[in-house]
Design an enzyme around this catalytic site. Structure first.
Site, mmCIF file in Angstrom:
data_model
loop_
_atom_site.group_PDB
_atom_site.id
_atom_site.type_symbol
_atom_site.label_atom_id
_atom_site.label_comp_id
_atom_site.label_asym_id
_atom_site.label_seq_id
_atom_site.Cartn_x
_atom_site.Cartn_y
_atom_site.Cartn_z
ATOM 1 C CG HIS A 91 81.161 -41.250 22.463
ATOM 2 N ND1 HIS A 91 81.906 -42.120 21.712
ATOM 3 C CD2 HIS A 91 79.891 -41.360 21.982
ATOM 4 C CE1 HIS A 91 81.138 -42.719 20.822
ATOM 5 N NE2 HIS A 91 79.909 -42.269 20.976
ATOM 6 C CG ASN A 142 81.800 -44.587 17.300
ATOM 7 O OD1 ASN A 142 81.440 -45.736 17.523
ATOM 8 N ND2 ASN A 142 81.126 -43.535 17.732
ATOM 9 C CD GLU A 151 85.497 -43.188 22.853
ATOM 10 O OE1 GLU A 151 86.339 -43.906 22.316
ATOM 11 O OE2 GLU A 151 84.606 -42.589 22.197
ATOM 12 C CB SER A 167 78.822 -41.060 16.740
ATOM 13 O OG SER A 167 77.573 -41.365 17.257
HETATM 14 N N1 3HC Z 1 70.425 -50.749 34.414
HETATM 15 C C1 3HC Z 1 71.346 -51.611 34.862
HETATM 16 N N2 3HC Z 1 71.535 -52.833 34.339
HETATM 17 C C2 3HC Z 1 70.759 -53.177 33.319
HETATM 18 C C3 3HC Z 1 69.781 -52.324 32.776
HETATM 19 C C4 3HC Z 1 69.626 -51.062 33.399
HETATM 20 N N3 3HC Z 1 68.716 -50.202 32.991
HETATM 21 N N4 3HC Z 1 69.189 -52.958 31.757
HETATM 22 C C5 3HC Z 1 69.767 -54.147 31.638
HETATM 23 N N5 3HC Z 1 70.723 -54.290 32.587
HETATM 24 C C6 3HC Z 1 71.578 -55.454 32.832
HETATM 25 C C7 3HC Z 1 70.754 -56.720 32.826
HETATM 26 O O1 3HC Z 1 70.156 -56.941 34.097
HETATM 27 C C8 3HC Z 1 71.816 -57.756 32.490
HETATM 28 O O2 3HC Z 1 72.594 -58.036 33.636
HETATM 29 P P1 3HC Z 1 72.763 -59.558 34.150
HETATM 30 O O3 3HC Z 1 73.447 -60.270 33.009
HETATM 31 O O4 3HC Z 1 73.585 -59.397 35.375
HETATM 32 O O5 3HC Z 1 71.351 -60.026 34.370
HETATM 33 C C9 3HC Z 1 72.730 -57.019 31.518
HETATM 34 O O6 3HC Z 1 72.505 -55.626 31.752
HETATM 35 C C10 3HC Z 1 72.473 -57.346 30.060
HETATM 36 O O7 3HC Z 1 71.094 -57.092 29.768
HETATM 37 P P2 3HC Z 1 70.171 -58.028 28.876
HETATM 38 O O8 3HC Z 1 70.103 -59.419 29.442
HETATM 39 O O9 3HC Z 1 68.887 -57.308 28.658
HETATM 40 O O10 3HC Z 1 70.883 -58.069 27.483
HETATM 41 P P3 3HC Z 1 71.863 -59.097 26.783
HETATM 42 O O11 3HC Z 1 72.612 -59.952 27.714
HETATM 43 O O12 3HC Z 1 71.043 -59.741 25.725
HETATM 44 O O13 3HC Z 1 72.892 -58.077 26.123
HETATM 45 C C11 3HC Z 1 73.592 -56.109 25.007
HETATM 46 C C12 3HC Z 1 72.440 -57.023 25.326
HETATM 47 C C13 3HC Z 1 74.126 -55.455 26.270
HETATM 48 C C14 3HC Z 1 73.067 -55.041 24.046
HETATM 49 C C15 3HC Z 1 74.737 -56.971 24.339
HETATM 50 O O14 3HC Z 1 74.234 -57.671 23.248
HETATM 51 C C16 3HC Z 1 75.911 -56.128 23.902
HETATM 52 O O15 3HC Z 1 76.780 -55.779 24.682
HETATM 53 N N6 3HC Z 1 75.953 -55.800 22.586
HETATM 54 C C17 3HC Z 1 77.004 -54.935 22.026
HETATM 55 C C18 3HC Z 1 76.638 -53.507 22.274
HETATM 56 C C19 3HC Z 1 77.684 -52.562 21.768
HETATM 57 O O16 3HC Z 1 78.720 -52.930 21.221
HETATM 58 N N7 3HC Z 1 77.418 -51.272 21.958
HETATM 59 C C20 3HC Z 1 78.291 -50.217 21.488
HETATM 60 C C21 3HC Z 1 77.772 -49.683 20.224
HETATM 61 S S1 3HC Z 1 78.758 -48.339 19.613
HETATM 62 C C22 3HC Z 1 78.071 -46.983 20.318
HETATM 63 O O17 3HC Z 1 77.141 -47.032 21.081
HETATM 64 C C23 3HC Z 1 78.690 -45.685 19.949
HETATM 65 C C24 3HC Z 1 77.724 -44.721 19.344
HETATM 66 O O18 3HC Z 1 78.390 -43.487 19.148
HETATM 67 C C25 3HC Z 1 77.174 -45.195 18.021
#
Ligand code: 3HC
Length: 292
Positions: free
Chosen positions: A140, A190, A152, A119
């Site tokens: 990343h 990040n 990234e 991260s």
């Molecule tokens: N493969 C392909 N597609 C998939 C999948 C998989 N395994 N699992 C789920 N999907 C698809 C679903 O089918 C859905 O698509 P659709 O809308 O076309 O049906 C879509 O992905 C979204 O899935 P969900 O309906 O299960 O989930 P939500 O709509 O509730 O969204 C979320 C959940 C994606 C987590 C959303 O809330 C989000 O984007 N949150 C922010 C996440 C974020 O900011 N992440 C970055 C964090 S920072 C980081 O990671 C860095 C690290 O270093 C700490």
């Protein structure tokens, strides 16, 4: 040379997510559970996630079986010997990552690229532990790796241009969008996201509003899919704490330092969604905002 077989070291939330993503792309993927023991729980996690897609008619049962066939989960690092690329996604500790890369250099062939999904840790510092520093880059991914579109790419001063170009094409081939960023703490996402979450925690500490109000405000006011406290819980408060600490140590700006409440939650092992308690209590559905 193509990237046909990929190794993932570490089967936590990110490592397993990347492994599933690659298997879904038809890539032979070998994931290493570094803590040893039984791997059946890890297969079950992937199975459950794929089954959700089958239930939503986004995958057929046959496609699900092919994905599972493409994925091997094991505890034996030597299974990585034929990989073209190995992505490390273990605990955020410089020494342990360096030791791992040192071992990976012995196990894999000289043409195998080594990547870290860290991260915030420095890629150049990680590369200082290997003999052929030009082999090691940052790649990343974002959580959840199967869904988030960005990767990234972090080259170091040792990375040849053709390696960056090769990885750029590969990231596009697995359905993601790459951005190339210099090796500096936090990279792009990040570096910008951590101060935002840390500010939200401070606002909460000062009693500006309750957790639900802060999250609702940012979701509806800025069209973010999650609010900052919900997102911190989702990423894991230990990881947010590490990121804030690393950013603070690099840039020495007081605003980047982890707030006391974040530290307290981490010491209490209330790490967000993965441990059931964080800014929210996940024993209820939907989760209940806590008064901390
Ligand atoms: N493969 C392909 N597609 C998939 C999948 C998989 N395994 N699992 C789920 N999907 C698809 C679903 O089918 C859905 O698509 P659709 O809308 O076309 O049906 C879509 O992905 C979204 O899935 P969900 O309906 O299960 O989930 P939500 O709509 O509730 O969204 C979320 C959940 C994606 C987590 C959303 O809330 C989000 O984007 N949150 C922010 C996440 C974020 O900011 N992440 C970055 C964090 S920072 C980081 O990671 C860095 C690290 O270093 C700490």
């Amino acid at each position: 040379m193509g990237i046909e077989t990929v190794g993932i070291v570490g089967t936590g939330q990110m490592g397993l997510g990347i492994a599933q993503l690659l298997a879904q792309q038809g890539i032979r993927t070998v994931a290493i559970k570094m803590t040893g023991g039984d791997v059946s729980g890890k297969y079950a996690t992937v199975d459950k996630s794929l089954q959700k897609l089958v239930d939503r008619e986004k995958l057929t049962a046959e496609q699900k079986e092919h994905i599972l066939e493409a994925l091997t989960i094991t505890t034996d690092l030597h299974e990585l010997r034929d990989c073209d690329l190995v992505i490390e996604s273990i605990v955020e500790e410089m020494d342990r990552k360096q030791q791992l890369f040192h071992e990976l250099e012995q196990i894999t062939s000289e043409t195998c690229l080594l990547a870290s999904n860290t991260s915030t840790l420095g890629i150049t510092e990680l590369a200082s532990a290997v003999q052929h520093r030009e082999r090691l880059v940052g790649l990343h991914f974002f959580n959840p790796a199967t869904v988030m579109k960005l990767v990234e790419i972090i080259p170091t001063l040792h990375t040849p241009n053709d390696t960056v170009e090769r990885l750029h094409k590969w990231v596009e081939a697995i359905g993601k969008t790459p951005v190339v960023v210099k090796d500096e703490t936090g990279f792009i996402v990040n570096r910008l996201l951590t101060p935002y979450m840390v500010d939200a925690i401070r606002a909460y500490e000062r009693g500006l509003a309750d957790a639900a109000a802060i999250d609702t405000a940012m979701k509806l006011g800025c069209n973010h899919p999650m609010g900052p406290l919900e997102l911190a819980d989702y990423i894991g408060l230990d990881i947010v704490y590490h990121m804030a600490t690393n950013l603070y140590e690099t840039f020495k700006e007081p605003r980047l330092a982890p707030p006391p409440l974040l530290r307290t939650l981490v010491i209490a092992e209330q790490l967000g969604r993965k441990s059931g308690l964080g800014f929210y209590d996940y024993s209820t559905r939907p989760a209940t905002p806590r008064k901390l």
